[in-house]
Design an enzyme around this catalytic site. Structure first.
Site, short mmCIF file in Angstrom:
data_model
loop_
_atom_site.label_atom_id
_atom_site.label_comp_id
_atom_site.label_asym_id
_atom_site.label_seq_id
_atom_site.Cartn_x
_atom_site.Cartn_y
_atom_site.Cartn_z
N SER A 143 0.86 -1.18 0.00
CA SER A 143 0.00 0.00 0.00
C SER A 143 0.89 1.23 0.00
CB SER A 143 -0.88 -0.05 1.25
OG SER A 143 -1.65 1.12 1.36
N LYS A 169 -0.93 -0.83 -4.50
CA LYS A 169 -2.18 -0.12 -4.15
C LYS A 169 -1.82 1.32 -3.87
CE LYS A 169 -4.78 -0.12 0.20
NZ LYS A 169 -5.48 -1.00 1.16
N LYS A 171 -3.01 5.01 -2.47
CA LYS A 171 -4.00 5.78 -1.72
C LYS A 171 -4.40 6.97 -2.57
CE LYS A 171 -4.12 3.54 2.21
NZ LYS A 171 -5.38 2.96 2.72
N ASP A 197 -7.23 2.99 -3.18
CA ASP A 197 -7.99 2.99 -1.93
C ASP A 197 -8.26 4.43 -1.52
OD1 ASP A 197 -9.11 2.57 0.55
OD2 ASP A 197 -7.36 1.58 1.43
N GLU A 222 -11.15 0.68 -3.68
CA GLU A 222 -11.50 0.33 -2.31
C GLU A 222 -12.16 1.52 -1.61
OE1 GLU A 222 -7.95 -1.28 -0.51
OE2 GLU A 222 -8.79 -1.24 1.50
N ASP A 247 -13.97 -2.01 2.40
CA ASP A 247 -13.05 -2.25 3.52
C ASP A 247 -13.77 -1.80 4.79
OD1 ASP A 247 -11.11 -1.98 5.50
OD2 ASP A 247 -9.70 -0.82 4.33
N LYS A 271 -10.04 -7.64 7.15
CA LYS A 271 -9.09 -7.25 8.20
C LYS A 271 -9.62 -7.82 9.50
CE LYS A 271 -7.62 -2.79 6.28
NZ LYS A 271 -7.88 -1.34 6.36
N GLY A 299 -4.32 -4.70 5.70
CA GLY A 299 -3.29 -4.48 6.71
C GLY A 299 -3.58 -3.23 7.49
O1 SMG Z 1 -0.57 -2.62 6.72
O2 SMG Z 1 0.23 -2.07 4.79
C1 SMG Z 1 -0.57 -1.91 5.71
C2 SMG Z 1 -1.58 -0.81 5.60
C3 SMG Z 1 -2.41 -0.97 4.40
O3 SMG Z 1 -3.44 0.84 3.33
C4 SMG Z 1 -3.45 0.09 4.27
N1 SMG Z 1 -4.38 0.15 5.23
O4 SMG Z 1 -7.61 1.37 4.46
O5 SMG Z 1 -6.62 -0.38 3.80
C5 SMG Z 1 -6.61 0.65 4.45
C6 SMG Z 1 -5.39 1.15 5.18
C7 SMG Z 1 -5.69 1.59 6.55
C8 SMG Z 1 -4.51 2.12 7.24
S1 SMG Z 1 -4.90 2.91 8.69
C9 SMG Z 1 -3.65 4.06 8.88
MG MG Z 2 -8.59 0.31 2.86
#
Ligand code: SMG
Ligand code: MG
Length: 382
Positions: A143, A169, A171, A197, A222, A247, A271, A299
């Site tokens: 991510s 992925k 953001k 995402d 996402e 998610d 998750k 994650g």
């Molecule tokens: O553990 O690599 C990881 C994080 C992956 O992008 C990620 N998580 O919405 O999927 C999601 C986000 C939430 C992160 S909360 C700071």
């Molecule tokens: Mg997400």
């Protein structure tokens, strides 16, 4: 098992680089760990995935610690028999607080499995509704946070490609979407797996803008809209070609069933923290597998403790897309376990090996738990 104590450790773990999403930027992971000891001398560890503030979801570290101290912990310590199977019945009197419950479930399950010399992956495999093959290695994606500019983004993505990650992925948020996605698609070429995402950053006024993402052949988009708005995701799913993946919205198997039935989502991010634990995660896996709906493991910037359990979950046969289960060094210079997660090489390039030792299959570095502590441990006893 009978629990003798539950200890809550609060640590600050620096990240190797800032991680920015549509809701915030973090440079440090505040980690809440649960360590249970059983009356017969066993022990287990669980990691709570809540963030420092209630930004990704309503749960956050102070709230989780409070509900564990005053409600969940005492209920488990008062019980004569606690297992990962009856834990949810014992804790059912508390509404919500799934991340707190999931961390307790993980610690109890780790203790239970260590006592019976069973690995997480074998346990989860047995818990599935239909038998199926368990992977020894799982495909990893990464991510990638929002960057200050395109050059920085492309340099970061190039590093992950060179490391072997099998899916990228990005953001996104309004103002950081079509341009970065176009640039990364051009960098990766047309065959690479790429997804985005939004962490709820869009609204129904953005349907046409989101449809422009169809040009980039994404694996999925996402969670574009707020978690409660299943109906908005139904509209988007009908409006675009790109598969929609929920998610934040998917907090239970019941919600997953409803979202799938309504056509709000055609892929699901699982998750364990968000859905209340590994038991619920297996239920979601099973219902998706029965319907041919792909799932993948999300994650929450877990240390090796939570990561070990997630990698085991991702070994179930319904996890057909690479997860956000990246290597430890994606976030941390040093991991909290003696066996940090490292990407494989050769035929296992871009994969992580599924731990096979008892419980979560990794050894917690208690020296680092002490060194990185930001508060005295909270010890709850019978
Ligand atoms: O553990 O690599 C990881 C994080 C992956 O992008 C990620 N998580 O919405 O999927 C999601 C986000 C939430 C992160 S909360 C700071
Ligand atoms: Mg997400």
């Amino acid at each position: 098992m009978r629990l003798a104590s539950i200890t809550l450790h609060r640590l600050r773990v620096p990240l190797v680089r800032p991680f920015e999403t549509s809701f915030g930027r973090q440079t440090v992971r505040l980690v809440l760990l649960v360590h249970v000891r059983t009356a017969d001398g066993g022990e287990g560890w669980g990691e709570c995935v809540a963030g420092e503030g209630p930004l990704y979801s309503s749960e956050y570290v102070d709230g989780c610690e409070h509900v564990m101290r005053h409600y969940l912990g005492p209920a488990l310590l008062a019980a004569f028999e606690v297992t990962a199977e009856n834990l949810h019945t014992l804790l059912g009197f508390v509404v919500g607080h799934r991340m707190a419950k999931a961390a307790l479930e993980a610690a109890v399950l780790d203790a239970q499995l260590r006592a019976s010399a069973t690995s997480f992956v074998d346990h989860l495999g047995h818990a599935m509704a239909e038998p199926g093959p368990l992977a020894a290695w799982v495909d990893c994606g990464v991510s990638v946070g929002i960057s200050p500019d395109l050059d920085t983004l492309l340099a970061e993505v190039s590093g992950y490609v060179a490391a072997g990650y099998r899916r990228i992925k990005l953001k996104i948020k309004p103002g950081w979407d079509l341009e970065p996605v176009a640039a990364v698609r051009a960098l990766l070429g047309s065959n690479a797996l790429l997804q985005v995402d939004a962490n709820t950053a869009y609204g129904l006024g953005d349907l046409d803008r989101l449809r422009e993402l169809d040009a980039f052949d994404l694996v999925l988009i996402e969670q574009p809209f707020v978690e409660e708005d299943i109906a908005a995701h139904v509209l988007l799913s009908r409006h675009i070609q790109t598969p929609v993946c929920l998610d934040e919205s998917i907090v239970s198997a019941a919600v997953a069933t409803d979202a799938l039935d309504r056509g709000a989502t055609s892929v699901i991010n699982v998750k364990p923290g968000r859905v209340g634990g590994y038991r619920e995660s297996v239920l979601i896996h099973d219902l998706c597998r029965a319907q041919g709906v792909p799932v993948w493991c999300g994650g929450m910037l877990e240390t090796g403790i939570g990561r070990a359990a997630n990698v085991a979950l991702a070994a179930l046969p319904g996890f057909t897309l690479p997860g956000d289960t990246s290597a430890s060094d994606r976030y941390f210079a040093e991991d909290l376990v003696e066996e940090p997660f490292v990407l494989g090489q050769g035929e296992h390039r871009g994969q992580l090996r599924v731990p096979t030792g008892p419980g979560i299959g990794v050894t917690v570095r208690e020296d680092l738990v002490r060194e990185w502590a930001v508060a005295a441990p909270v010890v709850l006893r019978r």
